[in-house]
Design a protein around this motif. Structure first.
Motif, short mmCIF file in Angstrom:
data_model
loop_
_atom_site.label_atom_id
_atom_site.label_comp_id
_atom_site.label_asym_id
_atom_site.label_seq_id
_atom_site.Cartn_x
_atom_site.Cartn_y
_atom_site.Cartn_z
N ARG A 49 0.84 -1.19 0.00
CA ARG A 49 0.00 0.00 0.00
C ARG A 49 0.88 1.25 0.00
O ARG A 49 1.93 1.29 0.63
N LEU A 50 0.42 2.24 -0.71
CA LEU A 50 1.11 3.53 -0.71
C LEU A 50 0.60 4.38 0.44
O LEU A 50 -0.57 4.34 0.79
N ASN A 51 1.50 5.13 1.03
CA ASN A 51 1.13 6.00 2.13
C ASN A 51 0.26 7.16 1.63
O ASN A 51 0.51 7.74 0.59
N THR A 52 -0.77 7.46 2.40
CA THR A 52 -1.65 8.58 2.03
C THR A 52 -1.53 9.75 3.00
O THR A 52 -2.14 10.78 2.80
N THR A 109 7.53 1.05 7.78
CA THR A 109 7.21 2.37 7.23
C THR A 109 6.26 2.21 6.05
O THR A 109 6.51 1.37 5.17
N PRO A 110 5.17 2.95 6.00
CA PRO A 110 4.29 2.87 4.83
C PRO A 110 5.09 3.05 3.54
O PRO A 110 5.97 3.92 3.46
N LYS A 111 4.77 2.24 2.54
CA LYS A 111 5.57 2.24 1.32
C LYS A 111 5.49 3.60 0.63
O LYS A 111 4.40 4.06 0.29
N PRO A 112 6.64 4.25 0.39
CA PRO A 112 6.60 5.57 -0.25
C PRO A 112 6.39 5.49 -1.76
O PRO A 112 6.67 4.47 -2.39
N LYS A 113 5.94 6.59 -2.31
CA LYS A 113 5.83 6.71 -3.76
C LYS A 113 7.21 6.88 -4.37
O LYS A 113 7.46 6.44 -5.50
N ALA A 114 8.09 7.53 -3.65
CA ALA A 114 9.46 7.75 -4.11
C ALA A 114 10.32 8.05 -2.89
O ALA A 114 9.81 8.34 -1.80
N ILE A 115 11.64 7.99 -3.09
CA ILE A 115 12.61 8.28 -2.03
C ILE A 115 13.53 9.40 -2.51
O ILE A 115 14.04 9.35 -3.64
N GLU A 173 4.42 15.03 2.63
CA GLU A 173 2.98 14.92 2.47
C GLU A 173 2.59 14.50 1.07
O GLU A 173 1.41 14.34 0.77
N GLU A 174 3.60 14.31 0.22
CA GLU A 174 3.35 13.93 -1.17
C GLU A 174 3.80 12.50 -1.46
O GLU A 174 3.99 12.11 -2.61
N GLY A 175 3.99 11.72 -0.40
CA GLY A 175 4.35 10.32 -0.57
C GLY A 175 5.83 10.08 -0.76
O GLY A 175 6.23 8.98 -1.18
N VAL A 176 6.66 11.07 -0.44
CA VAL A 176 8.10 10.93 -0.62
C VAL A 176 8.78 10.72 0.73
O VAL A 176 8.54 11.49 1.68
N LEU A 177 9.61 9.70 0.80
CA LEU A 177 10.39 9.43 2.00
C LEU A 177 11.73 10.17 1.87
O LEU A 177 12.50 9.91 0.94
N ILE A 178 11.98 11.11 2.77
CA ILE A 178 13.25 11.82 2.79
C ILE A 178 14.23 11.02 3.63
O ILE A 178 13.97 10.72 4.80
N VAL A 179 15.36 10.67 3.03
CA VAL A 179 16.37 9.84 3.67
C VAL A 179 17.69 10.58 3.69
O VAL A 179 18.16 11.06 2.65
#
Length: 278
Positions: free
Chosen positions: A18-21, A54-60, A172-178
């Protein structure tokens, strides 16, 4: 603290589809030795667990200590290459590939968020080991697009914190900042090929002080780390591995919680601390 049974976590476990919302966290990883890419230890098991929980991100979006150059660049390749940016390691480490796709739309979004700062699109760089040595455990299927942003070596610590603040809306746009580096990173005192000593007292003191400052929300003290005493100067002889943490702290929203999902010191002088915001 990572428990000793963390090594039992199976590498075959797949993250949720699932993608994080909602808002994703921002996470700083202490990546340590590049050989962690091949290792099964308490650190890599904890990285896998972070990917699962961690909820699956749209991108990293990754900020790695190993893209430390003049200016600010962002990768825009659709298929970023796996960079083996080290020497003297076993041949099998150079065979590791992390074939995650890129995300040109995310690169353009980063450029827009950072205006008027000039951000150059880069097709030559790819994913260096600060990124892939962690993500190959956290997201082993390499099915999440990854973009890297460079660290401008000529800018002060405050600049990097402010870039992290400007990038915060991506959460808030589905991006995981690493961020990927090490809070304590002194290779001159590292136990290369020797019996691993207990952590140096100065390394433990600085790590504990830094954690207290994070939990207390004292970002300015962490930005001005050179003024934190002799332990800080030993822990951070060069800023490249420290600065990615400031991007993550800059992405913190309000009074969000900070936790430490991974702890430990490798080789006496490399902190493996991971820091999760949100």
């Amino acid at each position: 603290m990572v428990s000793e049974d963390a090594g039992d976590v199976s590498s075959s476990i797949v993250c949720s589809g699932r993608l994080n919302t909602g808002m994703l966290p921002a996470i700083f990883f202490g990546h340590g030795n590049p050989m962690n890419a091949l290792a099964e230890n308490v650190y890599t098991a904890a990285w896998r667990r972070i990917g699962i929980e961690t909820p699956k991100p749209k991108a990293i979006l990754s900020i790695s200590a190993h893209w430390f150059v003049p200016g600010t660049g962002v990768t825009i390749s659709t298929l970023p290459r796996t960079i083996h940016d080290f020497d003297g390691f076993p041949p099998e480490l150079y065979q590791v590939q992390y074939p995650a796709p890129g995300d040109p739309d995310l690169a353009r979004r980063v450029q827009k968020l950072l205006q008027p700062l000039p951000v150059q699109f880069d097709t030559a760089w790819g994913l260096d080991h600060g990124t892939w040595s962690v993500l190959c455990h956290a997201y082993p299927h390499a099915d999440i697009p990854v973009v890297q942003i460079s660290i401008d070596e000529g800018k002060p610590a405050e600049f990097h914190f402010e870039v992290g603040r400007k990038l915060a809306p991506l959460r808030e746009e589905g991006v995981l900042i690493v961020g990927s580096g090490n809070l304590v990173h002194n290779l001159h005192t590292y136990a290369w090929g020797r019996h691993m000593p207990d952590p140096y007292d100065w390394a433990l003191r600085f790590e504990e002080r830094a954690k207290e400052l994070m939990l207390g929300g004292d970002d300015q003290a962490l930005i001005g780390y050179e003024r934190l005493g002799p332990e800080a100067l030993l822990a951070i002889p060069t800023p490249d591995h420290y600065l990615p943490m400031l991007y993550v702290l800059g992405a913190r929203q309000g009074g969000e919680a900070i936790t430490f999902p991974v702890e430990g010191v490798d080789g006496g002088s490399i902190s493996m601390l991971s820091i999760r915001v949100g």
